[in-house]
Design a protein around this motif. Structure first.
Motif, PDB file in Angstrom:
ATOM      1  N   UNK A 271       0.639  -0.710  -0.136  1.00 56.97           N
ATOM      2  CA  UNK A 271      -0.028   0.024  -0.012  1.00 56.97           C
ATOM      3  C   UNK A 271       1.433   0.723  -0.266  1.00 56.97           C
ATOM      4  N   UNK A 272       1.920   1.405   0.585  1.00 53.74           N
ATOM      5  CA  UNK A 272       2.821   2.448   0.675  1.00 53.74           C
ATOM      6  C   UNK A 272       4.137   2.533  -0.327  1.00 53.74           C
ATOM      7  N   UNK A 273       3.709   1.769  -1.608  1.00 51.44           N
ATOM      8  CA  UNK A 273       4.354   1.594  -2.913  1.00 51.44           C
ATOM      9  C   UNK A 273       3.816   2.254  -3.493  1.00 51.44           C
ATOM     10  N   UNK A 274       2.202   1.703  -3.988  1.00 52.13           N
ATOM     11  CA  UNK A 274       0.627   2.486  -4.216  1.00 52.13           C
ATOM     12  C   UNK A 274       1.072   3.747  -4.265  1.00 52.13           C
ATOM     13  N   UNK A 275       0.949   3.954  -3.519  1.00 51.72           N
ATOM     14  CA  UNK A 275       1.062   5.212  -2.231  1.00 51.72           C
ATOM     15  C   UNK A 275       1.325   6.676  -2.908  1.00 51.72           C
ATOM     16  N   UNK A 276       2.848   6.269  -2.785  1.00 51.72           N
ATOM     17  CA  UNK A 276       4.204   6.299  -3.605  1.00 51.72           C
ATOM     18  C   UNK A 276       4.130   6.560  -4.689  1.00 51.72           C
ATOM     19  N   UNK A 277       3.653   5.672  -5.563  1.00 50.08           N
ATOM     20  CA  UNK A 277       3.275   5.983  -7.238  1.00 50.08           C
ATOM     21  C   UNK A 277       1.920   7.374  -7.404  1.00 50.08           C
ATOM     22  N   UNK A 278       1.271   7.004  -6.346  1.00 50.16           N
ATOM     23  CA  UNK A 278       0.074   8.001  -6.933  1.00 50.16           C
ATOM     24  C   UNK A 278       0.611   9.554  -6.731  1.00 50.16           C
ATOM     25  N   UNK A 279       1.351   9.144  -5.285  1.00 46.55           N
ATOM     26  CA  UNK A 279       1.906  10.788  -5.251  1.00 46.55           C
ATOM     27  C   UNK A 279       2.474  11.001  -6.631  1.00 46.55           C
ATOM     28  N   UNK A 280       3.918  10.699  -6.743  1.00 51.02           N
ATOM     29  CA  UNK A 280       4.566  10.873  -7.923  1.00 51.02           C
ATOM     30  C   UNK A 280       3.330  11.207  -9.431  1.00 51.02           C
ATOM     31  N   UNK A 281       2.148  10.248  -9.409  1.00 49.41           N
ATOM     32  CA  UNK A 281       1.521  11.034 -11.045  1.00 49.41           C
ATOM     33  C   UNK A 281       1.099  12.056 -10.553  1.00 49.41           C
ATOM     34  N   UNK A 282       1.032  12.076  -9.087  1.00 52.26           N
ATOM     35  CA  UNK A 282       0.239  14.269  -9.037  1.00 52.26           C
ATOM     36  C   UNK A 282       1.309  15.080  -8.969  1.00 52.26           C
ATOM     37  N   UNK A 283       1.996  14.178  -9.460  1.00 49.25           N
ATOM     38  CA  UNK A 283       3.178  15.701  -8.956  1.00 49.25           C
ATOM     39  C   UNK A 283       3.664  16.068 -10.864  1.00 49.25           C
ATOM     40  N   UNK A 284       3.083  14.611 -11.716  1.00 49.21           N
ATOM     41  CA  UNK A 284       2.856  15.032 -12.978  1.00 49.21           C
ATOM     42  C   UNK A 284       2.057  15.838 -13.190  1.00 49.21           C
ATOM     43  N   UNK A 285       1.051  15.185 -12.566  1.00 48.90           N
ATOM     44  CA  UNK A 285      -0.513  16.074 -13.068  1.00 48.90           C
ATOM     45  C   UNK A 285      -0.130  17.843 -12.649  1.00 48.90           C
ATOM     46  N   UNK A 286       0.530  17.439 -11.856  1.00 51.27           N
ATOM     47  CA  UNK A 286       1.004  19.592 -11.136  1.00 51.27           C
ATOM     48  C   UNK A 286       1.569  20.565 -12.704  1.00 51.27           C
TER      49      UNK A 286
ATOM     50  N   UNK B 218       8.987  11.055  -3.885  1.00 46.77           N
ATOM     51  CA  UNK B 218       8.231  10.097  -4.722  1.00 46.77           C
ATOM     52  C   UNK B 218       7.139  12.167  -5.089  1.00 46.77           C
ATOM     53  N   UNK B 219       7.155  13.383  -4.410  1.00 47.14           N
ATOM     54  CA  UNK B 219       7.316  14.599  -5.092  1.00 47.14           C
ATOM     55  C   UNK B 219       7.933  15.502  -5.103  1.00 47.14           C
ATOM     56  N   UNK B 220       9.115  14.898  -5.469  1.00 48.08           N
ATOM     57  CA  UNK B 220      10.055  15.720  -6.136  1.00 48.08           C
ATOM     58  C   UNK B 220      10.398  14.299  -8.063  1.00 48.08           C
ATOM     59  N   UNK B 221      10.706  13.339  -7.348  1.00 53.97           N
ATOM     60  CA  UNK B 221      10.599  12.506  -9.147  1.00 53.97           C
ATOM     61  C   UNK B 221       9.069  13.005  -9.400  1.00 53.97           C
ATOM     62  N   UNK B 222       8.802  12.938  -9.162  1.00 52.69           N
ATOM     63  CA  UNK B 222       6.823  13.567 -10.431  1.00 52.69           C
ATOM     64  C   UNK B 222       7.237  14.873 -10.590  1.00 52.69           C
TER      65      UNK B 222
ATOM     66  N   UNK C 224       7.161  15.209 -14.755  1.00 52.71           N
ATOM     67  CA  UNK C 224       6.530  15.474 -15.360  1.00 52.71           C
ATOM     68  C   UNK C 224       6.896  17.238 -16.432  1.00 52.71           C
ATOM     69  N   UNK C 225       7.675  17.537 -15.016  1.00 54.47           N
ATOM     70  CA  UNK C 225       8.643  18.843 -16.206  1.00 54.47           C
ATOM     71  C   UNK C 225       9.599  18.082 -17.445  1.00 54.47           C
ATOM     72  N   UNK C 226      10.231  17.195 -17.175  1.00 58.46           N
ATOM     73  CA  UNK C 226      10.618  16.640 -18.241  1.00 58.46           C
ATOM     74  C   UNK C 226       9.656  15.904 -19.564  1.00 58.46           C
ATOM     75  N   UNK C 227       8.485  15.954 -19.237  1.00 54.17           N
ATOM     76  CA  UNK C 227       7.778  15.596 -20.278  1.00 54.17           C
ATOM     77  C   UNK C 227       6.857  16.679 -20.843  1.00 54.17           C
ATOM     78  N   UNK C 228       6.328  17.711 -20.226  1.00 55.44           N
ATOM     79  CA  UNK C 228       5.993  19.111 -20.305  1.00 55.44           C
ATOM     80  C   UNK C 228       6.117  19.894 -21.023  1.00 55.44           C
ATOM     81  N   UNK C 229       7.643  19.825 -20.590  1.00 55.08           N
ATOM     82  CA  UNK C 229       8.356  21.230 -20.630  1.00 55.08           C
ATOM     83  C   UNK C 229       9.575  21.133 -22.001  1.00 55.08           C
ATOM     84  N   UNK C 230       9.477  20.448 -22.911  1.00 50.84           N
ATOM     85  CA  UNK C 230      10.572  19.881 -24.228  1.00 50.84           C
ATOM     86  C   UNK C 230      11.611  21.393 -24.301  1.00 50.84           C
TER      87      UNK C 230
END
Length: 168
Positions: free
Chosen positions: A46-61, A134-138, A142-148
């Motif tokens: 559940x912790x690993x899943x939560x870390x993935x959710x947090x990472x995706x929220x960083x990408x969403x931001x 997870x926050x920083x990685x997200x 996200x910056x890598x993907x959306x700011x080329x």
């Protein structure tokens, strides 16, 4: 004597796991709560899943930030094509008034990014090393993907390439 149907025998109760609140850097996994008491981590998976959710929220931001810039570009291009904007704005030294629908969409995107940035700040304030990563990685992904692209001329003129992740 009636004891409410328990027959007079009390079963020893095991204390329920509680959310652990750490105000210091930690690497705790189980009994970590993320922002809400209901987001209570009981297992490593559940912790690993939560870390993935947090990472995706960083990408969403980061996506929201880019969506705001793209929306502004589309609105500016449309208003410019309609002959609204530059001449009148320069004369009055103010911005160009926007139609209700454009203002509403911009406000919705802005409000969503503010909410998400504060939410990620609260995650960061768990002081949990894994959640912080997870926050920083997200944000980085996200910056890598959306700011080329980069506006080199603006940066060379003393401007900033892009705004960093911030609460507001």
């Amino acid at each position: 004597m009636d004891h409410g149907g328990h027959g007079g025998h009390e079963m020893p109760s095991t204390p329920a796991p509680r959310c652990s609140m750490n105000m210091l850097w930690n690497t705790q996994i189980e009994n970590t709560c993320i922002v809400f008491r209901s987001w209570h981590i009981h297992t490593k998976s559940a912790f690993i899943f939560s870390c993935l959710i947090i990472l995706l929220l960083g990408v969403l931001y980061e996506w929201l930030r880019e969506a705001q810039k793209n929306m502004d570009r589309r609105i500016a291009a449309r208003l410019s094509a309609q002959g609204k904007g530059k001449t009148r704005a320069v004369e009055e030294s103010t911005g160009t008034p926007l139609p209700f629908s454009d203002r509403s969409i911009r406000a919705l995107l802005y409000g969503s990014s503010v909410f998400l940035s504060f939410f990620l700040m609260l995650v960061f304030m768990t002081y949990n090393a894994y959640l912080i990563v997870a926050v920083v990685a997200g944000a980085a992904i996200g910056h890598y993907i959306f700011n080329p692209d980069m506006d080199i001329e603006s940066v060379l003129a003393g401007g900033v390439a892009s705004k960093s992740m911030a609460c507001h």
